[in-house]
Design a protein around this motif. Structure first.
Motif, mmCIF file in Angstrom:
data_model
loop_
_atom_site.group_PDB
_atom_site.id
_atom_site.type_symbol
_atom_site.label_atom_id
_atom_site.label_comp_id
_atom_site.label_asym_id
_atom_site.label_seq_id
_atom_site.Cartn_x
_atom_site.Cartn_y
_atom_site.Cartn_z
ATOM 1 N N GLY A 92 0.835 -1.207 0.000
ATOM 2 C CA GLY A 92 0.000 0.000 0.000
ATOM 3 C C GLY A 92 0.858 1.240 0.000
ATOM 4 N N TRP A 93 0.212 2.375 0.048
ATOM 5 C CA TRP A 93 0.975 3.620 0.072
ATOM 6 C C TRP A 93 0.162 4.771 0.667
ATOM 7 N N HIS A 113 2.016 -4.298 -9.364
ATOM 8 C CA HIS A 113 1.335 -5.259 -10.243
ATOM 9 C C HIS A 113 1.385 -4.769 -11.678
ATOM 10 N N GLN A 142 -0.852 8.824 0.508
ATOM 11 C CA GLN A 142 -0.916 9.851 -0.538
ATOM 12 C C GLN A 142 -1.574 11.117 -0.003
HETATM 13 P P1 5GP Z 1 -5.636 -1.641 -7.572
HETATM 14 O O1 5GP Z 1 -6.980 -2.308 -7.680
HETATM 15 O O2 5GP Z 1 -4.913 -1.514 -8.880
HETATM 16 O O3 5GP Z 1 -4.757 -2.184 -6.472
HETATM 17 O O4 5GP Z 1 -5.918 -0.159 -7.095
HETATM 18 C C1 5GP Z 1 -6.838 0.647 -7.792
HETATM 19 C C2 5GP Z 1 -6.767 2.045 -7.216
HETATM 20 O O5 5GP Z 1 -7.071 1.992 -5.800
HETATM 21 C C3 5GP Z 1 -5.385 2.675 -7.328
HETATM 22 O O6 5GP Z 1 -5.163 3.307 -8.550
HETATM 23 C C4 5GP Z 1 -5.443 3.644 -6.174
HETATM 24 O O7 5GP Z 1 -6.098 4.804 -6.591
HETATM 25 C C5 5GP Z 1 -6.276 2.925 -5.111
HETATM 26 N N1 5GP Z 1 -5.423 2.229 -4.106
HETATM 27 C C6 5GP Z 1 -5.108 0.899 -4.060
HETATM 28 N N2 5GP Z 1 -4.317 0.630 -3.004
HETATM 29 C C7 5GP Z 1 -4.116 1.805 -2.354
HETATM 30 C C8 5GP Z 1 -3.376 2.168 -1.186
HETATM 31 O O8 5GP Z 1 -2.715 1.389 -0.499
HETATM 32 N N3 5GP Z 1 -3.400 3.481 -0.857
HETATM 33 C C9 5GP Z 1 -4.112 4.387 -1.558
HETATM 34 N N4 5GP Z 1 -4.073 5.638 -1.147
HETATM 35 N N5 5GP Z 1 -4.815 4.085 -2.658
HETATM 36 C C10 5GP Z 1 -4.836 2.805 -3.059
#
Ligand code: 5GP
Ligand code: 5GP
Ligand code: 5GP
Length: 208
Positions: A53-54, A196, A56
């Motif tokens: 995760g991250w 990913h 922001q």
């Molecule tokens: P995905 O399904 O590709 O993991 O994530 C889709 C979207 O969810 C990402 O583009 C991002 O906007 C949001 N997202 C997923 N994981 C995180 C996280 O750990 N932190 C935050 N701030 N957004 C996340």
């Protein structure tokens, strides 16, 4: 003694291939300063957790201030060009990257350090040069992903994350390269977790 909690564990340094941004569904606009060079451009330097995760938008009070990076303006235009539409000078892209990602690394880097670190890392990786030496060129031809990965691994020292997108004919193509960087943004490290990416085993390296 209680140590100060780390805000994040490492950075993804993300480079984008302009040819793959431009020939995909959303197409692109060249910045006001002209068509960027046929080279990887910086997308961003993104604080991340080793769990994947991250954080922001960490500090709404810390706005992007172009005066703080005025000495870097020429380098930013050349190495960190925006390709989004409508055509603009890049300020919007740098503002977005600072406010979304940079503010989460403020314990390590101020705004000038942040953009300077990105520029230095790009120079250090020199990916296009490494690809050229390995016979991997942006010529619309198909390359083996493992050759691309190995080439990067040889110059950077660590395996990259690679993200592909699709051109209008749905071919998988090289879009972004993720290199992992330590929290001081000065050296490449082994990725604690891979982003990913979605690439086929053979991918196109589009012209730009
Ligand atoms: P995905 O399904 O590709 O993991 O994530 C889709 C979207 O969810 C990402 O583009 C991002 O906007 C949001 N997202 C997923 N994981 C995180 C996280 O750990 N932190 C935050 N701030 N957004 C996340
Ligand atoms: P996408 O969903 O297109 O992969 O990512 C959308 C946005 O989410 C990116 O522009 C970036 O700001 C953020 N994002 C996606 N993946 C990551 C990640 O692994 N780490 C961080 N820090 N941000 C990410
Ligand atoms: P991220 O949130 O993934 O760090 O950055 C994506 C955002 O930056 C999007 O809102 C996108 O419109 C904007 N942007 C501006 N210029 C560029 C560019 O050259 N490449 C990419 N990938 N996004 C850009």
């Amino acid at each position: 003694v209680q140590s100060v909690a780390e805000d994040f564990d490492f950075f993804y340094f993300v480079l984008q291939w302009p040819g793959a941004y431009c020939d995909s569904r959303h197409s692109c606009c060249y910045p006001k300063t002209g068509k960027p060079a046929a080279d990887f451009g910086i997308h961003g330097l993104w604080p991340n957790y080793k769990t994947g995760g991250w954080p922001q938008n960490c500090n709404p009070d810390s706005q992007f201030d172009d005066l703080r990076v005025s000495d870097l303006m020429n380098d930013l235009q050349r190495e960190w060009p925006t390709l989004s539409c409508p055509s603009n000078d890049g300020m919007k892209f740098w503002t977005h990257e600072w406010e979304k990602h940079g503010t989460c690394a403020e314990s390590e880097l101020d705004q000038l350090d942040y953009f300077e670190a990105g520029l230095k890392l790009k120079q250090k990786a020199n990916l296009l040069h490494a690809f050229t030496n390995a016979g991997i060129k942006p010529d619309d031809k198909i390359y083996e992903m493992k050759d691309i990965e190995n080439t990067i691994k040889e110059v950077v020292g660590f395996a990259p994350g690679i993200e592909c997108n699709k051109d209008s004919s749905h071919n998988s193509q090289l879009y972004q390269i993720y290199l992992c960087v330590d929290t001081s943004a000065s050296k490449f490290i082994n990725c604690p977790v891979m982003p990913h990416g979605r690439c086929d085993s053979r991918v196109q390296f589009p012209k730009f």
